[in-house]
Design a protein around this motif. Structure first.
Motif, PDB file in Angstrom:
ATOM      1  N   CYS A 158      11.831  -9.613  -4.654  1.00 24.88           N
ATOM      2  CA  CYS A 158      10.852  -8.604  -4.232  1.00 24.88           C
ATOM      3  C   CYS A 158      11.204  -7.239  -4.815  1.00 24.88           C
ATOM      4  O   CYS A 158      10.313  -6.453  -5.142  1.00 24.88           O
ATOM      5  N   VAL A 159      12.503  -6.959  -4.954  1.00 19.89           N
ATOM      6  CA  VAL A 159      12.949  -5.704  -5.551  1.00 19.89           C
ATOM      7  C   VAL A 159      12.432  -5.598  -6.983  1.00 19.89           C
ATOM      8  O   VAL A 159      11.959  -4.551  -7.417  1.00 19.89           O
ATOM      9  N   LYS A 160      12.503  -6.687  -7.715  1.00 20.22           N
ATOM     10  CA  LYS A 160      12.013  -6.683  -9.096  1.00 20.22           C
ATOM     11  C   LYS A 160      10.514  -6.394  -9.143  1.00 20.22           C
ATOM     12  O   LYS A 160      10.046  -5.670 -10.015  1.00 20.22           O
ATOM     13  N   LEU A 161       9.759  -6.931  -8.198  1.00 18.61           N
ATOM     14  CA  LEU A 161       8.324  -6.645  -8.136  1.00 18.61           C
ATOM     15  C   LEU A 161       8.077  -5.177  -7.793  1.00 18.61           C
ATOM     16  O   LEU A 161       7.200  -4.540  -8.368  1.00 18.61           O
ATOM     17  N   ALA A 162       8.852  -4.648  -6.863  1.00 18.14           N
ATOM     18  CA  ALA A 162       8.689  -3.249  -6.468  1.00 18.14           C
ATOM     19  C   ALA A 162       8.979  -2.324  -7.640  1.00 18.14           C
ATOM     20  O   ALA A 162       8.376  -1.256  -7.755  1.00 18.14           O
ATOM     21  N   ASN A 163       9.879  -2.728  -8.526  1.00 14.35           N
ATOM     22  CA  ASN A 163      10.170  -1.935  -9.719  1.00 14.35           C
ATOM     23  C   ASN A 163       8.921  -1.730 -10.578  1.00 14.35           C
ATOM     24  O   ASN A 163       8.822  -0.749 -11.300  1.00 14.35           O
ATOM     25  N   ARG A 180       0.820  -1.211   0.000  1.00 18.15           N
ATOM     26  CA  ARG A 180       0.000   0.000   0.000  1.00 18.15           C
ATOM     27  C   ARG A 180       0.852   1.259   0.000  1.00 18.15           C
ATOM     28  O   ARG A 180       0.549   2.216  -0.708  1.00 18.15           O
ATOM     29  N   LEU A 181       1.944   1.248   0.779  1.00 14.91           N
ATOM     30  CA  LEU A 181       2.842   2.392   0.824  1.00 14.91           C
ATOM     31  C   LEU A 181       3.474   2.624  -0.551  1.00 14.91           C
ATOM     32  O   LEU A 181       3.530   3.751  -1.039  1.00 14.91           O
ATOM     33  N   ASP A 182       3.933   1.542  -1.192  1.00 14.87           N
ATOM     34  CA  ASP A 182       4.518   1.655  -2.529  1.00 14.87           C
ATOM     35  C   ASP A 182       3.511   2.209  -3.532  1.00 14.87           C
ATOM     36  O   ASP A 182       3.845   3.069  -4.349  1.00 14.87           O
ATOM     37  N   LEU A 183       2.298   1.725  -3.481  1.00 11.59           N
ATOM     38  CA  LEU A 183       1.279   2.190  -4.427  1.00 11.59           C
ATOM     39  C   LEU A 183       0.864   3.634  -4.156  1.00 11.59           C
ATOM     40  O   LEU A 183       0.725   4.432  -5.080  1.00 11.59           O
ATOM     41  N   THR A 204       7.710   4.521  -9.723  1.00 14.22           N
ATOM     42  CA  THR A 204       8.274   5.122 -10.933  1.00 14.22           C
ATOM     43  C   THR A 204       9.759   5.439 -10.784  1.00 14.22           C
ATOM     44  O   THR A 204      10.433   5.643 -11.787  1.00 14.22           O
ATOM     45  N   GLY A 205      10.277   5.498  -9.570  1.00 16.08           N
ATOM     46  CA  GLY A 205      11.688   5.807  -9.352  1.00 16.08           C
ATOM     47  C   GLY A 205      12.581   4.603  -9.604  1.00 16.08           C
ATOM     48  O   GLY A 205      12.120   3.520  -9.960  1.00 16.08           O
ATOM     49  N   GLU A 206      13.884   4.823  -9.399  1.00 13.22           N
ATOM     50  CA  GLU A 206      14.864   3.761  -9.596  1.00 13.22           C
ATOM     51  C   GLU A 206      15.035   2.946  -8.320  1.00 13.22           C
ATOM     52  O   GLU A 206      15.053   3.502  -7.223  1.00 13.22           O
ATOM     53  N   ILE A 207      15.188   1.645  -8.487  1.00 11.66           N
ATOM     54  CA  ILE A 207      15.499   0.762  -7.367  1.00 11.66           C
ATOM     55  C   ILE A 207      16.737  -0.028  -7.756  1.00 11.66           C
ATOM     56  O   ILE A 207      16.799  -0.603  -8.848  1.00 11.66           O
TER      57      ILE A 207
END
Length: 116
Positions: free
Chosen positions: A87-92, A63-66, A96-99
């Protein structure tokens, strides 16, 4: 972590992240960075003792990410085990920023990338 300043939020994860961690530390930290700078850069240091999230905390993380997907400028994840890197790949896909993921011994490089 004490490196929080302006748009930078530094977080050290150990053990299991809980709903309280999000309500008391992460969400207020993101909100403070946004008030200060309008965007947020996160340094997420994963300690060897890190075991993941409770189900509720994982939901709050999503929810925070969205909610702030357009507000994250950069996220540096340091010392993540291989399962966390997935999980990092999913967060990407969510923000919209870089991870970027960095090995634990490259904390200084991660901090330099985050602040550049």
């Amino acid at each position: 972590m004490t490196e929080n300043e302006g748009s930078v939020l530094a977080v050290r994860a150990c053990g299991v992240l809980t709903e309280n961690d999000y309500r008391e530390i992460l969400v207020p930290g993101v909100d403070a960075a946004l008030e200060s700078a309008g965007r947020v850069r996160v340094l997420f240091l994963v300690e060897e003792s890190f075991q993941g999230w409770t189900a509720r905390a994982a939901w709050l993380n999503t929810r925070l990410d969205l909610r702030h997907r357009r507000h994250f400028d950069k996220v540096a994840i340091v010392g993540a085990p291989s399962w966390e890197q997935r999980c990092v790949k999913l967060a990407n896909l969510l923000i919209t920023g870089e991870i970027k993921a960095f090995p634990r011994d490259e904390l200084c490089r991660a901090e330099a990338w985050l602040r550049a």
